[in-house]
Design a protein around this motif. Sequence first.
Motif, PDB file in Angstrom:
ATOM      1  N   PRO A 146       0.122   1.892 -15.570  1.00 30.96           N
ATOM      2  CA  PRO A 146      -0.496   0.558 -15.598  1.00 30.96           C
ATOM      3  C   PRO A 146      -0.067  -0.316 -14.414  1.00 30.96           C
ATOM      4  CG  PRO A 146       0.363   1.123 -17.763  1.00 30.96           C
ATOM      5  CD  PRO A 146       0.814   2.195 -16.822  1.00 30.96           C
ATOM      6  N   GLU A 147       1.130  -0.064 -13.875  1.00 28.59           N
ATOM      7  CA  GLU A 147       1.586  -0.833 -12.711  1.00 28.59           C
ATOM      8  C   GLU A 147       0.671  -0.596 -11.513  1.00 28.59           C
ATOM      9  OE1 GLU A 147       5.398   0.938 -12.492  1.00 28.59           O
ATOM     10  OE2 GLU A 147       6.371  -0.671 -13.608  1.00 28.59           O
ATOM     11  N   ILE A 148       0.244   0.648 -11.323  1.00 30.00           N
ATOM     12  CA  ILE A 148      -0.656   0.969 -10.212  1.00 30.00           C
ATOM     13  C   ILE A 148      -1.985   0.264 -10.409  1.00 30.00           C
ATOM     14  CG2 ILE A 148      -1.906   2.831  -9.059  1.00 30.00           C
ATOM     15  CD1 ILE A 148       0.423   4.674  -9.786  1.00 30.00           C
ATOM     16  N   ASN A 149      -2.482   0.257 -11.630  1.00 29.88           N
ATOM     17  CA  ASN A 149      -3.744  -0.439 -11.902  1.00 29.88           C
ATOM     18  C   ASN A 149      -3.615  -1.935 -11.610  1.00 29.88           C
ATOM     19  OD1 ASN A 149      -4.865   1.973 -12.731  1.00 29.88           O
ATOM     20  ND2 ASN A 149      -4.410   1.614 -14.893  1.00 29.88           N
ATOM     21  N   ALA A 150      -2.491  -2.520 -12.001  1.00 26.54           N
ATOM     22  CA  ALA A 150      -2.274  -3.951 -11.758  1.00 26.54           C
ATOM     23  C   ALA A 150      -2.171  -4.234 -10.259  1.00 26.54           C
ATOM     24  CB  ALA A 150      -1.013  -4.426 -12.471  1.00 26.54           C
ATOM     25  N   LEU A 151      -1.415  -3.409  -9.535  1.00 26.23           N
ATOM     26  CA  LEU A 151      -1.297  -3.603  -8.088  1.00 26.23           C
ATOM     27  C   LEU A 151      -2.641  -3.402  -7.386  1.00 26.23           C
ATOM     28  CD1 LEU A 151       2.132  -1.893  -7.312  1.00 26.23           C
ATOM     29  CD2 LEU A 151       1.574  -4.311  -7.121  1.00 26.23           C
ATOM     30  N   GLY A 152      -3.401  -2.416  -7.833  1.00 23.83           N
ATOM     31  CA  GLY A 152      -4.724  -2.194  -7.259  1.00 23.83           C
ATOM     32  C   GLY A 152      -5.646  -3.379  -7.493  1.00 23.83           C
ATOM     33  N   THR A 153      -5.559  -3.954  -8.673  1.00 19.07           N
ATOM     34  CA  THR A 153      -6.366  -5.133  -8.981  1.00 19.07           C
ATOM     35  C   THR A 153      -5.973  -6.307  -8.096  1.00 19.07           C
ATOM     36  OG1 THR A 153      -6.593  -4.394 -11.268  1.00 19.07           O
ATOM     37  CG2 THR A 153      -7.052  -6.716 -10.820  1.00 19.07           C
ATOM     38  N   PRO A 182       0.804  -1.232   0.000  1.00 20.60           N
ATOM     39  CA  PRO A 182       0.000   0.000   0.000  1.00 20.60           C
ATOM     40  C   PRO A 182       0.839   1.285   0.000  1.00 20.60           C
ATOM     41  CG  PRO A 182      -0.889  -1.566   1.562  1.00 20.60           C
ATOM     42  CD  PRO A 182       0.417  -2.115   1.089  1.00 20.60           C
ATOM     43  N   THR A 183       1.960   1.295   0.725  1.00 22.03           N
ATOM     44  CA  THR A 183       2.794   2.503   0.715  1.00 22.03           C
ATOM     45  C   THR A 183       3.505   2.664  -0.627  1.00 22.03           C
ATOM     46  OG1 THR A 183       4.663   1.339   1.756  1.00 22.03           O
ATOM     47  CG2 THR A 183       3.147   2.515   3.213  1.00 22.03           C
ATOM     48  N   GLN A 184       3.829   1.556  -1.276  1.00 25.51           N
ATOM     49  CA  GLN A 184       4.433   1.621  -2.604  1.00 25.51           C
ATOM     50  C   GLN A 184       3.448   2.212  -3.607  1.00 25.51           C
ATOM     51  OE1 GLN A 184       7.572   0.938  -3.573  1.00 25.51           O
ATOM     52  NE2 GLN A 184       7.110   1.477  -5.679  1.00 25.51           N
ATOM     53  N   ILE A 185       2.194   1.766  -3.545  1.00 20.34           N
ATOM     54  CA  ILE A 185       1.171   2.298  -4.452  1.00 20.34           C
ATOM     55  C   ILE A 185       0.966   3.783  -4.191  1.00 20.34           C
ATOM     56  CG2 ILE A 185      -1.291   2.213  -5.013  1.00 20.34           C
ATOM     57  CD1 ILE A 185      -1.148  -0.814  -4.571  1.00 20.34           C
ATOM     58  N   LEU A 186       0.926   4.179  -2.931  1.00 16.20           N
ATOM     59  CA  LEU A 186       0.750   5.590  -2.589  1.00 16.20           C
ATOM     60  C   LEU A 186       1.895   6.446  -3.124  1.00 16.20           C
ATOM     61  CD1 LEU A 186      -1.055   7.595  -1.066  1.00 16.20           C
ATOM     62  CD2 LEU A 186       0.368   7.186   0.944  1.00 16.20           C
ATOM     63  N   SER A 187       3.113   5.959  -2.997  1.00 20.37           N
ATOM     64  CA  SER A 187       4.246   6.730  -3.520  1.00 20.37           C
ATOM     65  C   SER A 187       4.232   6.767  -5.048  1.00 20.37           C
ATOM     66  CB  SER A 187       5.568   6.167  -3.009  1.00 20.37           C
ATOM     67  OG  SER A 187       5.795   4.869  -3.500  1.00 20.37           O
ATOM     68  N   MET A 188       3.754   5.702  -5.694  1.00 19.44           N
ATOM     69  CA  MET A 188       3.656   5.691  -7.149  1.00 19.44           C
ATOM     70  C   MET A 188       2.562   6.646  -7.632  1.00 19.44           C
ATOM     71  SD  MET A 188       4.156   1.608  -7.811  1.00 19.44           S
ATOM     72  CE  MET A 188       3.891   1.629  -9.562  1.00 19.44           C
TER      73      MET A 188
END
Length: 159
Positions: A138-145, A125-131
């Motif tokens: 697209p990496e954020i979308n994949a991680l969110g999925t 979650p902190t990685q996604i927030l920093s991204m």
Amino acid sequence: PGKQTLSTLVILPALVPETILGVGLLVLIKAVDQPRTLLLLVLGHILLAVPYVVLIAQARMVGIRRVYEEAALSLGASRFSSFREITLPLLVPAVVAGAMLAFTISFDNTSASLFWRPAGAETMPTQILSMLKISISPEINALGTVMILVTVGLPLLGG
């Protein structure tokens, strides 16, 4: 004696908002001059999840009738054997449900992780927030999925 106090102390982290708990534990860590480590991050997440696991296990323990253990004891089983053969199998669904809920709570917890994580360590979650601060990729979308599948899919599989 002290049963009600202990129960209240165990449930207390669920009553305090995560951000306030995160700041409070960060202040405590700094007051005792303890560096932030991965172990402290894990202990903080355990502190956040334990109340939910305890509540689920307590609810299941109330539903387990004492007569099963008494029957095993009257037939010559030891207390440990009675627990292992009777109580524990009846408690397993609650333990599994508690573990899945604890994982989900810990996995989705961003605010406390921001306070407790050591330098250089990232949770998903902190990685996604920093991204997200940079741009949407697209990496954020994949991680969110993946996060949605894990946090919603695991409890659905268990239910």
